[in-house]
Design an enzyme around this catalytic site. Structure first.
Site, PDB file in Angstrom:
ATOM      1  N   LYS A  12       0.830  -1.209   0.000  1.00 23.59           N
ATOM      2  CA  LYS A  12       0.000   0.000   0.000  1.00 23.59           C
ATOM      3  C   LYS A  12       0.864   1.257   0.000  1.00 23.59           C
ATOM      4  O   LYS A  12       2.041   1.219   0.350  1.00 23.59           O
ATOM      5  CB  LYS A  12      -0.870   0.007   1.263  1.00 23.59           C
ATOM      6  CG  LYS A  12      -2.007  -0.974   1.216  1.00 23.59           C
ATOM      7  CD  LYS A  12      -3.252  -0.352   0.597  1.00 23.59           C
ATOM      8  CE  LYS A  12      -4.193  -1.398   0.053  1.00 23.59           C
ATOM      9  NZ  LYS A  12      -4.586  -2.398   1.027  1.00 23.59           N
ATOM     10  N   CYS A  13       0.208   2.360  -0.338  1.00 23.33           N
ATOM     11  CA  CYS A  13       0.833   3.675  -0.310  1.00 23.33           C
ATOM     12  C   CYS A  13       1.538   3.898   1.023  1.00 23.33           C
ATOM     13  O   CYS A  13       0.951   3.594   2.051  1.00 23.33           O
ATOM     14  CB  CYS A  13      -0.237   4.740  -0.521  1.00 23.33           C
ATOM     15  SG  CYS A  13       0.312   6.426  -0.268  1.00 23.33           S
ATOM     16  N   PRO A  14       2.756   4.380   1.094  1.00 22.30           N
ATOM     17  CA  PRO A  14       3.554   4.929   0.000  1.00 22.30           C
ATOM     18  C   PRO A  14       4.529   3.911  -0.605  1.00 22.30           C
ATOM     19  O   PRO A  14       5.378   4.291  -1.395  1.00 22.30           O
ATOM     20  CB  PRO A  14       4.356   6.019   0.708  1.00 22.30           C
ATOM     21  CG  PRO A  14       4.655   5.417   2.044  1.00 22.30           C
ATOM     22  CD  PRO A  14       3.455   4.571   2.391  1.00 22.30           C
ATOM     23  N   LEU A  15       4.412   2.646  -0.220  1.00 19.68           N
ATOM     24  CA  LEU A  15       5.440   1.683  -0.627  1.00 19.68           C
ATOM     25  C   LEU A  15       5.609   1.517  -2.144  1.00 19.68           C
ATOM     26  O   LEU A  15       6.757   1.435  -2.601  1.00 19.68           O
ATOM     27  CB  LEU A  15       5.205   0.335   0.061  1.00 19.68           C
ATOM     28  CG  LEU A  15       5.390   0.387   1.591  1.00 19.68           C
ATOM     29  CD1 LEU A  15       5.129  -0.962   2.211  1.00 19.68           C
ATOM     30  CD2 LEU A  15       6.793   0.857   1.959  1.00 19.68           C
TER      31      LEU A  15
ATOM     32  N   ASP B  79      -2.434  -1.562  -5.633  1.00 18.85           N
ATOM     33  CA  ASP B  79      -2.979  -0.402  -4.941  1.00 18.85           C
ATOM     34  C   ASP B  79      -3.500   0.603  -5.977  1.00 18.85           C
ATOM     35  O   ASP B  79      -2.740   1.111  -6.797  1.00 18.85           O
ATOM     36  CB  ASP B  79      -1.876   0.241  -4.072  1.00 18.85           C
ATOM     37  CG  ASP B  79      -2.393   1.418  -3.273  1.00 18.85           C
ATOM     38  OD1 ASP B  79      -3.625   1.629  -3.242  1.00 18.85           O
ATOM     39  OD2 ASP B  79      -1.566   2.130  -2.684  1.00 18.85           O
TER      40      ASP B  79
END
Lengths: 86, 209
Positions: free
Chosen positions: A16-19, A43
């Site tokens: 998920k964000c920010p990954l 995502d």
């Protein structure tokens, strides 16, 4: 000019964000000008995120974004290109 | 019925159509190539100017010691670092709890010792801003985040360090909170308001969380 520039693939599905952007940014930082990085993400936010990244960062261009759905899972495929380093 | 009129109309249009001089194909191709080159050059210059125009920094004040708010700050910091920005995080007041190294009782003096004992002793001990229920809420949130593939606060802090995010603890609020540098995790810069202002003046984005 080289006829064909190399393309790397980065799988960040499930993250998920920010990954997705964080990992893509790291991968791209190690690449040479003109090389492409294909990022696979699940995502949904990664779609506008890659655009936002390219807007803020002159090192990257988003060439193409597409959605692929298989077995009820949607994967967002982003094709990024490393541009000149400053 | 309408055919003769249409025919007349077509003839009229043909007669009045503006005569556009056509370039020889070789010249037209050269002009097109030149325009394309100029446009590409202008676009490249614009992309470069976006970063050379001014420093590309984001500065965030982490005032809150709530896990969810600290998470927001860390996510933003990592995102900003990923898009090539320089990032500074300034931890003040309750936010310092995120940087404590885990000792329950810290500081010198009865008041400091009591205060530090009553406040979270590190990132792993932070509660959530709503529905915390004595820490159960925070555990629940962590479990849910893990299930959904969201990075943990600890991972985000480590990632931020790796990306060169500047981590600064504010001295004044450290005093107020009864903390000294030895009570914090290693490699945290110690700074003050001017440290923040120096970075913030250079930033296009600054947030207070």
């Amino acid at each position: 000019m080289a006829a064909k520039k190399s393309t790397a693939t980065l799988d960040v599905t499930g993250l998920k964000c920010p990954l997705p952007v964080v990992k893509a940014s790291r991968a791209l930082a190690a690449m040479k000008k003109g090389e492409r990085l294909v990022v696979l993400s699940t995502d949904r936010a990664s779609v506008p995120d890659m655009i936002g990244w390219a807007k803020a960062d002159p090192r990257v261009i988003v060439e193409r974004q597409e959605e692929r759905t298989a077995d009820a899972t949607t994967v967002f495929v982003h094709t990024l290109r490393r541009t000149a380093s400053l | 019925m309408a055919a003769p009129r249409r025919k007349a109309l077509v003839a009229h249009r043909r007669a009045t159509r503006a005569k556009v001089p056509t370039l020889p194909p070789a010249l037209a191709a050269a002009v097109r190539a030149h325009v394309r080159e100029e446009v590409a050059r202008a676009l490249a210059a614009d992309r470069r100017s976006r970063v050379t125009r001014g420093a590309n920094r984001a500065t965030i004040i982490v005032f809150s010691g709530d896990l969810d708010r600290v998470m927001s700050a860390l996510i933003l910091a990592n995102g900003a670092a990923a898009v090539g920005m320089e990032v500074s995080l300034f931890f003040t007041f309750w936010g310092l709890g995120a940087l404590r190294r885990g000792t329950i009782v810290a500081g010198d003096g009865a008041l400091s010792r009591a205060f530090t004992a009553l406040t979270p002793s590190g990132l792993s001990r932070l509660g959530v801003s709503r529905l915390n229920f004595g820490g159960v809420g925070a555990k629940l949130l962590r479990t849910m985040m893990k299930q959904k593939g969201v990075a943990s606060p600890e991972e985000l802090l480590a990632l931020a360090r790796e990306s060169g995010v500047r981590l600064v603890a504010c001295t004044t609020s450290m005093d107020v909170m009864g903390l000294s540098p030895k009570d914090l995790v290693p490699d945290i810069e110690i700074g003050g308001v001017a440290t923040y202002l120096g970075d913030a003046a250079d930033s296009r984005i600054t947030l207070f969380i």
